[in-house]
Design a protein around this motif. Structure first.
Motif, PDB file in Angstrom:
ATOM      1  N   ILE A 140      78.134  96.232 -42.184  1.00  8.37           N
ATOM      2  CA  ILE A 140      78.677  97.539 -42.556  1.00  8.37           C
ATOM      3  C   ILE A 140      77.558  98.507 -42.918  1.00  8.37           C
ATOM      4  O   ILE A 140      77.598  99.694 -42.544  1.00  8.37           O
ATOM      5  N   GLU A 141      76.538  98.039 -43.618  1.00 10.26           N
ATOM      6  CA  GLU A 141      75.416  98.918 -43.976  1.00 10.26           C
ATOM      7  C   GLU A 141      74.675  99.398 -42.734  1.00 10.26           C
ATOM      8  O   GLU A 141      74.244 100.559 -42.664  1.00 10.26           O
ATOM      9  N   LYS A 142      74.526  98.516 -41.747  1.00 14.69           N
ATOM     10  CA  LYS A 142      73.892  98.934 -40.483  1.00 14.69           C
ATOM     11  C   LYS A 142      74.739  99.994 -39.784  1.00 14.69           C
ATOM     12  O   LYS A 142      74.211 100.966 -39.235  1.00 14.69           O
ATOM     13  N   ARG A 143      76.043  99.809 -39.832  1.00 14.64           N
ATOM     14  CA  ARG A 143      76.958 100.771 -39.202  1.00 14.64           C
ATOM     15  C   ARG A 143      76.875 102.132 -39.902  1.00 14.64           C
ATOM     16  O   ARG A 143      76.894 103.181 -39.249  1.00 14.64           O
ATOM     17  N   GLU A 160      84.550 108.044 -41.230  1.00 15.46           N
ATOM     18  CA  GLU A 160      84.170 106.647 -41.031  1.00 15.46           C
ATOM     19  C   GLU A 160      83.217 106.177 -42.124  1.00 15.46           C
ATOM     20  O   GLU A 160      83.377 105.080 -42.679  1.00 15.46           O
ATOM     21  N   ILE A 161      82.247 107.001 -42.453  1.00 15.15           N
ATOM     22  CA  ILE A 161      81.295 106.628 -43.505  1.00 15.15           C
ATOM     23  C   ILE A 161      81.996 106.465 -44.845  1.00 15.15           C
ATOM     24  O   ILE A 161      81.700 105.541 -45.613  1.00 15.15           O
ATOM     25  N   THR A 162      82.944 107.344 -45.128  1.00 20.92           N
ATOM     26  CA  THR A 162      83.706 107.229 -46.381  1.00 20.92           C
ATOM     27  C   THR A 162      84.412 105.884 -46.469  1.00 20.92           C
ATOM     28  O   THR A 162      84.387 105.216 -47.513  1.00 20.92           O
ATOM     29  N   VAL A 163      85.045 105.474 -45.369  1.00 15.44           N
ATOM     30  CA  VAL A 163      85.749 104.187 -45.333  1.00 15.44           C
ATOM     31  C   VAL A 163      84.759 103.039 -45.476  1.00 15.44           C
ATOM     32  O   VAL A 163      84.980 102.096 -46.257  1.00 15.44           O
ATOM     33  N   LEU A 164      83.663 103.099 -44.737  1.00 10.40           N
ATOM     34  CA  LEU A 164      82.681 102.022 -44.772  1.00 10.40           C
ATOM     35  C   LEU A 164      82.038 101.887 -46.150  1.00 10.40           C
ATOM     36  O   LEU A 164      81.790 100.766 -46.630  1.00 10.40           O
ATOM     37  N   LYS A 166      83.459 102.641 -48.941  1.00 10.54           N
ATOM     38  CA  LYS A 166      84.504 102.045 -49.785  1.00 10.54           C
ATOM     39  C   LYS A 166      84.486 100.521 -49.645  1.00 10.54           C
ATOM     40  O   LYS A 166      84.588  99.788 -50.643  1.00 10.54           O
ATOM     41  N   LEU A 167      84.320 100.036 -48.419  1.00 12.94           N
ATOM     42  CA  LEU A 167      84.283  98.593 -48.188  1.00 12.94           C
ATOM     43  C   LEU A 167      82.995  97.986 -48.728  1.00 12.94           C
ATOM     44  O   LEU A 167      83.016  96.887 -49.317  1.00 12.94           O
ATOM     45  N   ALA A 168      81.892  98.685 -48.549  1.00 12.45           N
ATOM     46  CA  ALA A 168      80.611  98.178 -49.048  1.00 12.45           C
ATOM     47  C   ALA A 168      80.641  98.023 -50.566  1.00 12.45           C
ATOM     48  O   ALA A 168      80.127  97.039 -51.116  1.00 12.45           O
ATOM     49  N   ALA A 169      81.257  98.981 -51.241  1.00 13.61           N
ATOM     50  CA  ALA A 169      81.362  98.907 -52.704  1.00 13.61           C
ATOM     51  C   ALA A 169      82.163  97.684 -53.129  1.00 13.61           C
ATOM     52  O   ALA A 169      81.794  96.976 -54.083  1.00 13.61           O
ATOM     53  N   ALA A 170      83.259  97.402 -52.420  1.00 13.97           N
ATOM     54  CA  ALA A 170      84.088  96.236 -52.742  1.00 13.97           C
ATOM     55  C   ALA A 170      83.324  94.940 -52.497  1.00 13.97           C
ATOM     56  O   ALA A 170      83.373  94.012 -53.323  1.00 13.97           O
TER      57      ALA A 170
END
Length: 363
Positions: A140-143, A160-164, A166-170
């Protein structure tokens, strides 16, 4: 055909369970890590007592059950996300499946070496989940990095970055992507990424034959972890299932009865995996065969017809449909028709679990 991957630490019983799942599969089961390197694949029939009932009503010559593909993936170890123990190769195999069956060792046996030196289901689950999460986080960080340049001029990229993020934080908090609430638009963003911790999961608590009936304290540990993910736990004994495979059919029931159970847990695991994949079953039946057909939940009648043959979907006219219970209650299609229980459904009809259907179509 949808695929379920069997994962876990080395020496927890994955390959033994896989051999039992596919009965005639030849996955090697041995007492050392990385015994399985290339994934073994087997196609499994989904147990469904309804097939025998329908076949008797229709006097069918043949029964054809629904099927699921199981993949035996090599044991992961701590550091797999960094390549330890061929970890990158094994993680890529998990990325290709639709759901995960996580086998957790819930038995003591001094003759079978545990890679961590002791049996601790909560720790073992954490090791696997951590490695899957770290792999997801790196991806996800690479994306995010690749998308930042586009985000300067594209609102889609910004979203897309906002969603990614959010997932990275989780993931950084030790959560799985499964535990993150996503709306339909957000879920579509990650659909093509093959995120490992977003795949639906079942925990298979592998116990000794003595604990098959009631479980044990190790199983309770697994249940506590699973409850935090709204995941299902199935108790299964790879040892028992391996013995069942070798027994004649007429002796299996007596063996299970001696253990205080009606089935060894394997049938429950296969059924639970099928349901986990979001699959539904409808039936066709006649003198030649009674067959279970697999569809995704929410499919319309023409889409369900297309599972049989694309011509059925293109030329769809109607679906003559009856609920399984209604057909069984009245004992025949004619009897059900007399009671007005056979319905004529059109293109908008959403096929329900257990529907028995005759499709009418133009070639």
């Amino acid at each position: 055909m949808l695929r379920a991957g069997i994962v876990g630490l080395p020496n927890v019983g994955k390959s033994t369970l896989f051999n039992a799942v596919v009965a005639n599969a030849k996955a090697e089961a041995a007492n050392f890590p990385f015994c399985t390197i290339e994934p073994n694949v087997g196609i499994v029939s989904v147990p469904d007592d309804r097939l025998n009932v329908l076949a008797k009503i229709a006097t069918s010559k043949q029964i054809r059950p629904a099927r699921v593909e199981f993949v035996d993936i090599a044991g992961l170890v701590k550091g797999a996300s960094q390549g330890e123990g061929l970890g990158n190769q094994f993680l890529s195999h998990i990325r290709e499946v639709d759901a995960i069956v996580h086998v957790v060792r819930c038995f003591e046996n001094d003759d079978i070496i545990h890679v961590a030196g002791s049996v601790d289901p909560a720790r073992d689950i954490e090791i696997i989940n951590l490695e899957l999460g770290l792999s997801d986080l790196a991806q996800i960080e690479k994306r995010i990095d690749r998308t930042r340049k586009q985000a300067r001029t594209s609102k889609d990229a910004q979203f897309e970055i906002t969603v990614l993020e959010k997932l990275a934080a989780a993931l950084n908090e030790g959560k799985s992507v499964r535990q993150v609430s996503l709306n339909e638009e957000e879920a579509a963003i990650i659909k093509g990424l093959g995120v490992l911790t977003n795949k639906p999961i079942i925990y298979a608590a592998n116990v000794s034959e003595d604990d098959l009936e009631t479980g044990n304290d190790f199983v309770e540990e697994v249940r506590q972890v699973a409850s935090g993910e709204n995941a299902q736990v199935v108790i299964v004994s790879a040892q028992v299932e391996a013995e069942l495979v070798e027994l004649p059919e007429e002796d299996k029931a007596d063996f299970l009865e001696s253990l205080g159970v009606k089935e060894g847990g394997l049938k429950s695991l296969i059924r639970a995996t099928y349901a986990l994949l979001g699959l539904r079953t409808y039936f066709t039946c006649g003198p030649q065969e009674t067959r279970a057909w697999t569809i995704n939940a929410g499919m319309s009648a023409p889409q369900a017809a297309g599972v049989i043959h694309s011509d059925f979907e293109r030329g769809f006219i109607r679906a003559e449909t009856i609920a399984y219970n209604d057909l069984v209650t009245h004992g025949s299609m004619n009897g059900a028709k007399e009671k007005g229980l056979v319905r004529s459904e059109g293109k908008e009809y959403v096929v329900q679990e257990g529907d028995v259907i005759l499709f009418r179509f133009n070639v």
